[in-house]
Design a protein around this motif. Structure first.
Motif, PDB file in Angstrom:
ATOM      1  N   TYR A 274     -65.976  17.950 127.060  1.00  4.91           N
ATOM      2  CA  TYR A 274     -66.320  19.367 127.015  1.00  4.91           C
ATOM      3  C   TYR A 274     -65.141  20.259 126.611  1.00  4.91           C
ATOM      4  N   LEU A 275     -64.073  19.676 126.097  1.00  3.54           N
ATOM      5  CA  LEU A 275     -62.953  20.480 125.645  1.00  3.54           C
ATOM      6  C   LEU A 275     -63.317  21.239 124.371  1.00  3.54           C
ATOM      7  N   PRO A 276     -62.679  22.376 124.122  1.00  2.00           N
ATOM      8  CA  PRO A 276     -62.887  23.059 122.832  1.00  2.00           C
ATOM      9  C   PRO A 276     -62.466  22.159 121.672  1.00  2.00           C
TER      10      PRO A 276
ATOM     11  N   GLU B 111     -68.668  27.300 131.344  1.00  2.00           N
ATOM     12  CA  GLU B 111     -68.266  26.752 132.640  1.00  2.00           C
ATOM     13  C   GLU B 111     -67.804  25.308 132.484  1.00  2.00           C
ATOM     14  N   ARG B 112     -68.491  24.536 131.649  1.00  2.00           N
ATOM     15  CA  ARG B 112     -68.069  23.156 131.413  1.00  2.00           C
ATOM     16  C   ARG B 112     -66.703  23.115 130.734  1.00  2.00           C
ATOM     17  N   GLN B 113     -66.472  24.013 129.781  1.00  2.00           N
ATOM     18  CA  GLN B 113     -65.173  24.052 129.127  1.00  2.00           C
ATOM     19  C   GLN B 113     -64.065  24.438 130.097  1.00  2.00           C
ATOM     20  N   ARG B 114     -64.363  25.380 130.992  1.00  2.00           N
ATOM     21  CA  ARG B 114     -63.352  25.793 131.972  1.00  2.00           C
ATOM     22  C   ARG B 114     -62.972  24.626 132.870  1.00  2.00           C
ATOM     23  N   GLN B 115     -63.970  23.873 133.327  1.00  2.15           N
ATOM     24  CA  GLN B 115     -63.687  22.715 134.169  1.00  2.15           C
ATOM     25  C   GLN B 115     -62.946  21.632 133.383  1.00  2.15           C
ATOM     26  N   ALA B 116     -63.313  21.460 132.102  1.00  6.86           N
ATOM     27  CA  ALA B 116     -62.648  20.449 131.285  1.00  6.86           C
ATOM     28  C   ALA B 116     -61.190  20.821 131.021  1.00  6.86           C
ATOM     29  N   LEU B 117     -60.893  22.116 130.855  1.00  6.01           N
ATOM     30  CA  LEU B 117     -59.505  22.544 130.645  1.00  6.01           C
ATOM     31  C   LEU B 117     -58.660  22.288 131.882  1.00  6.01           C
TER      32      LEU B 117
END
Length: 209
Positions: A95-97, A82-88
Protein backbone atom coordinates in the motif's frame (compact mmCIF):
# COMPACT_ATOMS: atom_id res chain seq x y z
CA UNK A 1 -80.66 -29.23 -67.90
CA UNK A 2 -80.69 -26.89 -64.91
CA UNK A 3 -77.32 -26.27 -63.14
CA UNK A 4 -77.37 -25.76 -59.42
CA UNK A 5 -75.60 -22.57 -58.34
CA UNK A 6 -72.48 -23.01 -56.21
CA UNK A 7 -72.46 -21.43 -52.79
CA UNK A 8 -70.58 -18.13 -52.63
CA UNK A 9 -68.56 -19.24 -49.64
CA UNK A 10 -67.02 -22.02 -51.70
CA UNK A 11 -65.99 -19.64 -54.48
CA UNK A 12 -64.59 -16.82 -52.40
CA UNK A 13 -63.05 -18.90 -49.63
CA UNK A 14 -59.57 -17.75 -48.63
CA UNK A 15 -56.87 -20.03 -49.95
CA UNK A 16 -54.46 -18.70 -47.31
CA UNK A 17 -56.36 -20.54 -44.59
CA UNK A 18 -56.13 -23.78 -46.54
CA UNK A 19 -52.37 -23.36 -47.01
CA UNK A 20 -51.76 -22.49 -43.37
CA UNK A 21 -53.71 -25.39 -41.98
CA UNK A 22 -51.39 -28.20 -43.19
CA UNK A 23 -48.33 -26.20 -42.14
CA UNK A 24 -49.73 -25.83 -38.64
CA UNK A 25 -50.43 -29.55 -38.50
CA UNK A 26 -46.87 -30.36 -39.56
CA UNK A 27 -45.18 -27.95 -37.10
CA UNK A 28 -43.19 -29.87 -34.46
CA UNK A 29 -44.36 -29.55 -30.92
CA UNK A 30 -41.62 -28.72 -28.39
CA UNK A 31 -42.15 -30.79 -25.27
CA UNK A 32 -39.05 -29.49 -23.44
CA UNK A 33 -38.91 -30.68 -19.86
CA UNK A 34 -36.62 -27.80 -18.76
CA UNK A 35 -38.37 -25.63 -16.24
CA UNK A 36 -38.02 -21.88 -16.41
CA UNK A 37 -37.85 -19.50 -13.55
CA UNK A 38 -40.84 -17.15 -13.65
CA UNK A 39 -38.44 -14.24 -12.98
CA UNK A 40 -35.93 -15.31 -15.66
CA UNK A 41 -35.90 -13.43 -18.99
CA UNK A 42 -38.16 -14.95 -21.62
CA UNK A 43 -36.44 -17.53 -23.79
CA UNK A 44 -33.44 -17.98 -21.45
CA UNK A 45 -32.70 -20.87 -19.07
CA UNK A 46 -32.88 -20.40 -15.33
CA UNK A 47 -29.51 -19.09 -14.01
CA UNK A 48 -27.63 -20.97 -11.33
CA UNK A 49 -27.94 -19.86 -7.73
CA UNK A 50 -24.35 -18.56 -7.57
CA UNK A 51 -24.84 -16.56 -10.77
CA UNK A 52 -28.10 -15.12 -9.51
CA UNK A 53 -26.52 -14.12 -6.20
CA UNK A 54 -23.59 -12.43 -7.95
CA UNK A 55 -25.98 -10.56 -10.22
CA UNK A 56 -28.04 -9.37 -7.27
CA UNK A 57 -24.86 -8.35 -5.44
CA UNK A 58 -23.59 -6.37 -8.43
CA UNK A 59 -26.93 -4.65 -8.80
CA UNK A 60 -26.95 -3.82 -5.09
CA UNK A 61 -23.41 -2.39 -5.27
CA UNK A 62 -24.14 -0.26 -8.31
CA UNK A 63 -24.69 3.37 -7.27
CA UNK A 64 -28.16 4.59 -8.12
CA UNK A 65 -27.36 8.30 -8.27
CA UNK A 66 -24.47 10.66 -8.86
CA UNK A 67 -24.49 11.72 -5.21
CA UNK A 68 -24.20 8.13 -4.03
CA UNK A 69 -21.38 7.46 -6.50
CA UNK A 70 -19.46 10.52 -5.26
CA UNK A 71 -19.95 9.41 -1.66
CA UNK A 72 -18.64 5.94 -2.46
CA UNK A 73 -15.59 7.40 -4.21
CA UNK A 74 -14.82 9.55 -1.16
CA UNK A 75 -15.06 6.51 1.10
CA UNK A 76 -12.75 4.48 -1.15
CA UNK A 77 -10.27 7.38 -1.29
CA UNK A 78 -10.37 7.72 2.50
CA UNK A 79 -9.75 3.98 2.89
CA UNK A 80 -6.83 4.11 0.45
CA UNK A 81 -5.25 7.06 2.25
CA UNK A 82 -5.57 5.26 5.59
CA UNK A 83 -3.86 2.19 4.13
CA UNK A 84 -1.05 4.36 2.76
CA UNK A 85 -0.61 6.06 6.13
CA UNK A 86 -0.29 2.70 7.87
CA UNK A 87 2.06 1.43 5.16
CA UNK A 88 4.32 4.50 5.55
CA UNK A 89 4.59 3.70 9.25
CA UNK A 90 5.12 -0.05 8.85
CA UNK A 91 6.88 -0.23 5.47
CA UNK A 92 4.25 -2.50 3.92
CA UNK A 93 5.07 -2.56 0.20
CA UNK A 94 1.51 -3.37 -0.89
CA UNK A 95 0.00 0.00 0.00
CA UNK A 96 2.97 2.35 -0.34
CA UNK A 97 2.71 5.27 -2.79
CA UNK A 98 4.10 4.60 -6.25
CA UNK A 99 7.23 6.70 -5.65
CA UNK A 100 8.22 4.52 -2.65
CA UNK A 101 7.51 1.08 -4.12
CA UNK A 102 10.01 -1.44 -5.39
CA UNK A 103 13.22 -3.07 -4.15
CA UNK A 104 15.40 -0.30 -5.60
CA UNK A 105 13.67 2.45 -3.63
CA UNK A 106 13.67 0.30 -0.49
CA UNK A 107 17.43 -0.27 -0.78
CA UNK A 108 17.98 3.47 -1.32
CA UNK A 109 16.03 4.24 1.85
CA UNK A 110 17.93 1.64 3.85
CA UNK A 111 21.25 2.94 2.54
CA UNK A 112 20.47 6.46 3.77
CA UNK A 113 18.94 5.34 7.07
CA UNK A 114 21.92 3.14 7.94
CA UNK A 115 24.41 6.04 8.08
CA UNK A 116 24.84 9.54 9.48
CA UNK A 117 24.19 12.24 6.91
CA UNK A 118 25.28 15.84 7.36
CA UNK A 119 22.22 16.97 5.43
CA UNK A 120 19.86 15.65 8.10
CA UNK A 121 21.21 18.27 10.53
CA UNK A 122 20.47 21.08 8.10
CA UNK A 123 17.20 22.19 9.74
CA UNK A 124 18.50 22.46 13.33
CA UNK A 125 21.69 24.16 12.10
CA UNK A 126 19.61 26.59 10.03
CA UNK A 127 17.63 27.53 13.15
CA UNK A 128 20.84 28.19 15.11
CA UNK A 129 22.29 30.26 12.28
CA UNK A 130 19.07 32.26 11.96
CA UNK A 131 19.10 33.07 15.69
CA UNK A 132 22.76 34.16 15.57
CA UNK A 133 22.15 36.36 12.56
CA UNK A 134 19.31 38.18 14.36
CA UNK A 135 21.53 39.17 17.29
CA UNK A 136 22.79 42.73 16.88
CA UNK A 137 26.40 41.79 17.59
CA UNK A 138 28.93 42.05 14.80
CA UNK A 139 31.10 39.01 15.47
CA UNK A 140 28.01 36.80 16.04
CA UNK A 141 26.57 37.79 12.69
CA UNK A 142 29.91 37.07 11.05
CA UNK A 143 30.01 33.71 12.81
CA UNK A 144 26.50 32.92 11.56
CA UNK A 145 27.55 33.69 7.99
CA UNK A 146 30.65 31.52 8.32
CA UNK A 147 28.66 28.64 9.79
CA UNK A 148 26.15 28.95 6.97
CA UNK A 149 28.87 28.63 4.33
CA UNK A 150 30.51 25.70 6.12
CA UNK A 151 27.23 23.82 6.46
CA UNK A 152 26.35 24.31 2.79
CA UNK A 153 29.79 23.11 1.62
CA UNK A 154 29.71 20.06 3.89
CA UNK A 155 26.21 19.11 2.75
CA UNK A 156 27.19 19.38 -0.93
CA UNK A 157 30.35 17.30 -0.47
CA UNK A 158 28.58 14.67 1.63
CA UNK A 159 25.74 14.44 -0.90
CA UNK A 160 28.18 13.95 -3.79
CA UNK A 161 30.04 11.16 -1.98
CA UNK A 162 26.78 9.52 -0.89
CA UNK A 163 25.37 9.70 -4.42
CA UNK A 164 28.42 8.02 -5.96
CA UNK A 165 28.46 5.25 -3.36
CA UNK A 166 24.76 4.59 -3.66
CA UNK A 167 24.90 4.52 -7.46
CA UNK A 168 27.70 1.95 -7.31
CA UNK A 169 25.83 -0.24 -4.81
CA UNK A 170 22.65 -0.10 -6.86
CA UNK A 171 24.53 -1.15 -10.00
CA UNK A 172 25.96 -4.14 -8.12
CA UNK A 173 22.75 -5.16 -6.38
CA UNK A 174 20.21 -4.46 -9.14
CA UNK A 175 21.94 -4.69 -12.53
CA UNK A 176 18.72 -5.37 -14.48
CA UNK A 177 16.33 -3.10 -12.55
CA UNK A 178 15.24 0.41 -13.48
CA UNK A 179 17.25 2.71 -11.20
CA UNK A 180 16.17 6.03 -12.66
CA UNK A 181 15.61 8.67 -9.98
CA UNK A 182 16.72 6.43 -7.11
CA UNK A 183 19.79 8.52 -6.20
CA UNK A 184 17.84 11.78 -6.18
CA UNK A 185 15.14 10.06 -4.11
CA UNK A 186 17.76 8.99 -1.54
CA UNK A 187 19.41 12.43 -1.37
CA UNK A 188 16.05 14.10 -0.75
CA UNK A 189 15.48 11.63 2.08
CA UNK A 190 18.88 12.50 3.58
CA UNK A 191 17.73 16.11 4.00
CA UNK A 192 15.02 15.01 6.43
CA UNK A 193 15.60 14.30 10.09
CA UNK A 194 15.57 10.59 10.80
CA UNK A 195 12.48 10.62 13.03
CA UNK A 196 10.50 12.59 10.44
CA UNK A 197 11.24 10.34 7.45
CA UNK A 198 8.43 8.53 5.68
CA UNK A 199 8.33 5.59 5.17
CA UNK A 200 9.75 5.02 8.62
CA UNK A 201 13.36 3.73 8.75
CA UNK A 202 13.53 -0.06 8.83
CA UNK A 203 17.27 -0.40 9.64
CA UNK A 204 19.45 0.89 12.45
CA UNK A 205 22.41 3.19 12.05
CA UNK A 206 25.54 1.25 11.13
CA UNK A 207 23.49 -1.75 9.92
CA UNK A 208 24.52 -2.79 6.41
CA UNK A 209 21.48 -2.84 4.06
Amino acid sequence: MRVKPLPLGFVFRSRAKEEKAPAADKAPVNFSKQTRDPQAPKGRPTPKRSEAQSQRRSVANTPTSRKEAAKRQREERRTQMERQRQALASGDERYLPARDKGPVRRFARDFIDSRFNIAEFFLPMAVVILVLSMVRVGYLQNLALLLWLVVIVLIVLDSIVTGFRLKKRLAERFPAENKRGAVAYALMRSLQMRRLRLPKPQVKRGERP
